[in-house]
Motif scaffolding. Sequence first.
Motif, PDB file in Angstrom:
ATOM      1  N   ILE A 134      30.943  54.221  34.200  1.00 60.22           N
ATOM      2  CA  ILE A 134      31.370  55.501  33.641  1.00 60.22           C
ATOM      3  C   ILE A 134      30.912  56.606  34.589  1.00 60.22           C
ATOM      4  CG2 ILE A 134      31.202  57.105  31.697  1.00 60.22           C
ATOM      5  CD1 ILE A 134      32.601  54.539  30.961  1.00 60.22           C
ATOM      6  N   LEU A 135      31.805  57.524  34.903  1.00 67.62           N
ATOM      7  CA  LEU A 135      31.487  58.634  35.803  1.00 67.62           C
ATOM      8  C   LEU A 135      31.593  59.943  35.031  1.00 67.62           C
ATOM      9  CD1 LEU A 135      30.877  59.467  38.762  1.00 67.62           C
ATOM     10  CD2 LEU A 135      33.348  59.657  39.100  1.00 67.62           C
ATOM     11  N   PHE A 136      30.615  60.809  35.207  1.00 68.11           N
ATOM     12  CA  PHE A 136      30.668  62.115  34.550  1.00 68.11           C
ATOM     13  C   PHE A 136      29.912  63.132  35.384  1.00 68.11           C
ATOM     14  CE2 PHE A 136      27.222  59.598  32.715  1.00 68.11           C
ATOM     15  CZ  PHE A 136      26.117  60.422  32.874  1.00 68.11           C
ATOM     16  N   ALA A 175      34.278  69.049  42.299  1.00 69.77           N
ATOM     17  CA  ALA A 175      33.588  67.922  41.669  1.00 69.77           C
ATOM     18  C   ALA A 175      34.411  67.355  40.515  1.00 69.77           C
ATOM     19  CB  ALA A 175      32.214  68.370  41.176  1.00 69.77           C
ATOM     20  N   TYR A 176      35.100  68.222  39.793  1.00 70.37           N
ATOM     21  CA  TYR A 176      35.944  67.796  38.671  1.00 70.37           C
ATOM     22  C   TYR A 176      37.113  66.947  39.173  1.00 70.37           C
ATOM     23  CZ  TYR A 176      38.387  68.364  34.163  1.00 70.37           C
ATOM     24  OH  TYR A 176      39.011  68.152  32.949  1.00 70.37           O
ATOM     25  N   ALA A 177      37.676  67.332  40.315  1.00 72.86           N
ATOM     26  CA  ALA A 177      38.747  66.534  40.919  1.00 72.86           C
ATOM     27  C   ALA A 177      38.224  65.163  41.326  1.00 72.86           C
ATOM     28  CB  ALA A 177      39.334  67.265  42.122  1.00 72.86           C
ATOM     29  N   LEU A 178      37.014  65.124  41.871  1.00 70.51           N
ATOM     30  CA  LEU A 178      36.391  63.841  42.212  1.00 70.51           C
ATOM     31  C   LEU A 178      36.236  62.983  40.965  1.00 70.51           C
ATOM     32  CD1 LEU A 178      34.856  62.006  44.253  1.00 70.51           C
ATOM     33  CD2 LEU A 178      32.776  63.230  43.576  1.00 70.51           C
ATOM     34  N   LEU A 179      35.807  63.597  39.876  1.00 72.94           N
ATOM     35  CA  LEU A 179      35.635  62.879  38.612  1.00 72.94           C
ATOM     36  C   LEU A 179      36.929  62.207  38.165  1.00 72.94           C
ATOM     37  CD1 LEU A 179      34.108  62.283  35.894  1.00 72.94           C
ATOM     38  CD2 LEU A 179      34.930  64.527  35.123  1.00 72.94           C
ATOM     39  N   LEU A 180      38.036  62.938  38.210  1.00 68.71           N
ATOM     40  CA  LEU A 180      39.284  62.436  37.637  1.00 68.71           C
ATOM     41  C   LEU A 180      40.108  61.586  38.600  1.00 68.71           C
ATOM     42  CD1 LEU A 180      40.493  65.420  35.429  1.00 68.71           C
ATOM     43  CD2 LEU A 180      39.112  63.435  34.818  1.00 68.71           C
ATOM     44  N   LEU A 181      39.786  61.625  39.886  1.00 72.00           N
ATOM     45  CA  LEU A 181      40.545  60.823  40.847  1.00 72.00           C
ATOM     46  C   LEU A 181      39.773  59.604  41.346  1.00 72.00           C
ATOM     47  CD1 LEU A 181      42.271  63.620  42.980  1.00 72.00           C
ATOM     48  CD2 LEU A 181      43.218  62.303  41.067  1.00 72.00           C
ATOM     49  N   PRO A 207      36.396  58.020  33.918  1.00 67.61           N
ATOM     50  CA  PRO A 207      35.853  59.378  33.789  1.00 67.61           C
ATOM     51  C   PRO A 207      35.511  59.730  32.342  1.00 67.61           C
ATOM     52  CG  PRO A 207      38.232  59.476  34.004  1.00 67.61           C
ATOM     53  CD  PRO A 207      37.854  58.020  34.120  1.00 67.61           C
ATOM     54  N   MET A 208      34.425  60.459  32.176  1.00 64.14           N
ATOM     55  CA  MET A 208      34.057  60.988  30.869  1.00 64.14           C
ATOM     56  C   MET A 208      34.043  62.511  30.957  1.00 64.14           C
ATOM     57  SD  MET A 208      30.639  60.486  28.504  1.00 64.14           S
ATOM     58  CE  MET A 208      29.695  61.792  29.305  1.00 64.14           C
ATOM     59  N   ILE A 209      34.833  63.142  30.115  1.00 64.04           N
ATOM     60  CA  ILE A 209      34.907  64.604  30.064  1.00 64.04           C
ATOM     61  C   ILE A 209      34.088  65.069  28.867  1.00 64.04           C
ATOM     62  CG2 ILE A 209      36.452  66.578  29.799  1.00 64.04           C
ATOM     63  CD1 ILE A 209      38.662  64.884  31.050  1.00 64.04           C
ATOM     64  N   PHE A 210      33.220  66.040  29.078  1.00 67.73           N
ATOM     65  CA  PHE A 210      32.287  66.439  28.027  1.00 67.73           C
ATOM     66  C   PHE A 210      32.749  67.676  27.262  1.00 67.73           C
ATOM     67  CE2 PHE A 210      28.565  68.853  26.553  1.00 67.73           C
ATOM     68  CZ  PHE A 210      28.029  67.921  25.680  1.00 67.73           C
ATOM     69  N   MET A 211      33.068  67.531  26.005  1.00 65.77           N
ATOM     70  CA  MET A 211      33.230  68.597  25.014  1.00 65.77           C
ATOM     71  C   MET A 211      33.724  69.939  25.563  1.00 65.77           C
ATOM     72  SD  MET A 211      29.912  67.984  22.563  1.00 65.77           S
ATOM     73  CE  MET A 211      30.355  69.365  21.513  1.00 65.77           C
ATOM     74  N   GLY A 212      35.008  70.015  25.851  1.00 65.08           N
ATOM     75  CA  GLY A 212      35.580  71.273  26.308  1.00 65.08           C
ATOM     76  C   GLY A 212      35.553  71.469  27.803  1.00 65.08           C
ATOM     77  N   GLU A 213      35.017  70.494  28.522  1.00 64.90           N
ATOM     78  CA  GLU A 213      34.994  70.587  29.984  1.00 64.90           C
ATOM     79  C   GLU A 213      36.403  70.727  30.540  1.00 64.90           C
ATOM     80  OE1 GLU A 213      32.869  68.095  33.665  1.00 64.90           O
ATOM     81  OE2 GLU A 213      33.006  67.218  31.660  1.00 64.90           O
ATOM     82  N   GLU A 214      37.378  70.143  29.819  1.00 64.79           N
ATOM     83  CA  GLU A 214      38.763  70.168  30.290  1.00 64.79           C
ATOM     84  C   GLU A 214      39.372  71.567  30.260  1.00 64.79           C
ATOM     85  OE1 GLU A 214      39.018  69.106  25.858  1.00 64.79           O
ATOM     86  OE2 GLU A 214      37.631  68.863  27.532  1.00 64.79           O
ATOM     87  N   TRP A 215      38.778  72.485  29.505  1.00 63.54           N
ATOM     88  CA  TRP A 215      39.278  73.859  29.519  1.00 63.54           C
ATOM     89  C   TRP A 215      38.211  74.862  29.955  1.00 63.54           C
ATOM     90  CZ3 TRP A 215      36.450  75.829  25.419  1.00 63.54           C
ATOM     91  CH2 TRP A 215      36.245  75.001  24.307  1.00 63.54           C
TER      92      TRP A 215
END
Length: 223
Positions: free
Chosen positions: A12-14, A42-48, A53-61
Motif C-alpha cells: 500500500i502506498l500513501f 508526489a500525488y502523481a507518483l502516488l497514483l501512477l 494507492p491510498m487516498i486519505f479523507m479528502g486528499e483527492e480535493w
Amino acid sequence: MPSDDLPATKFILFLQNHDQIGNRAFGERLLVLAKPEAVKAAYALLLLSPMIPMIFMGEEWGCITPFYFFCDFHGELAERIKAGRRNEFSKFSAFQDEKIRKRIPDPNALSTFEASRPDRGIRDTDLGKAWLVLTHHLLTLRKKWIIPHLHHAQSAGVKVLGLGAICAHWYLDNRKLLTISINLSDKNTKITEPHDLIYTLPDTRVAGTLPAFSIVASMENLP
C-alpha cells in the motif's frame, strides 16, 4: 530484503494517513506543510506507481482541514491522556514553552473530533475543483496504462538523480517497463528524455530536464 520478491501490488502506498497527521501536535496535512507544486508531484507518483494507492479523507480535493489525535475517555484517564500527550511534545524545541503545549487540542474534547471533519466546502472552490480534475486525470491514466499490466509488477531498481530527485523503474506484465522520475527539490536536474511519455508535470517542462517539483512518467515496450 525479505520483501524483494513480492510484486508491487502487495504494498500500500500513501503520502499521508491518520497516524502521520494525527500524531503531529496540530494535525497539519501535507498541503499546509509543503509547497503545493511538490505535493502535486508526489500525488502523481502516488497514483501512477504500481503499488496500491491510498487516498486519505479528502486528499483527492485538496483538503487542508487538520486531523487531530482524538479519543473518547473520561475521568482520570482522560486527564492523564491529555497531560501525557502535551508532555510528550516537550521533548521538541518548538514546544519547550508550556503555553504553546497548552494549545495542543485535548484529545477527549468533542470539539477536537468535530474540528477533524473534512471541510467539504473546499470541494466547491476553484482550488478544490482543480484537485478533483487532477485526481480524475491521474486515475484515468492509471486505468489505461498501469492497471492492465499490474499482475506481476516488480521493481526494476531506482537511481538517485540528486538531492530530492530519483528515477524508479518497474517491470510490468506484457513486457512493459514503467519509469517514473520525480524531483521534489527546488533545484533543476537533468534526465535522459524518455520515450512514450504518459504524464509530465509541469506541462512546460523542457525535454531532458527535471525541473523543481516535477514528475515524468513513461511506459516502454521491452524487446
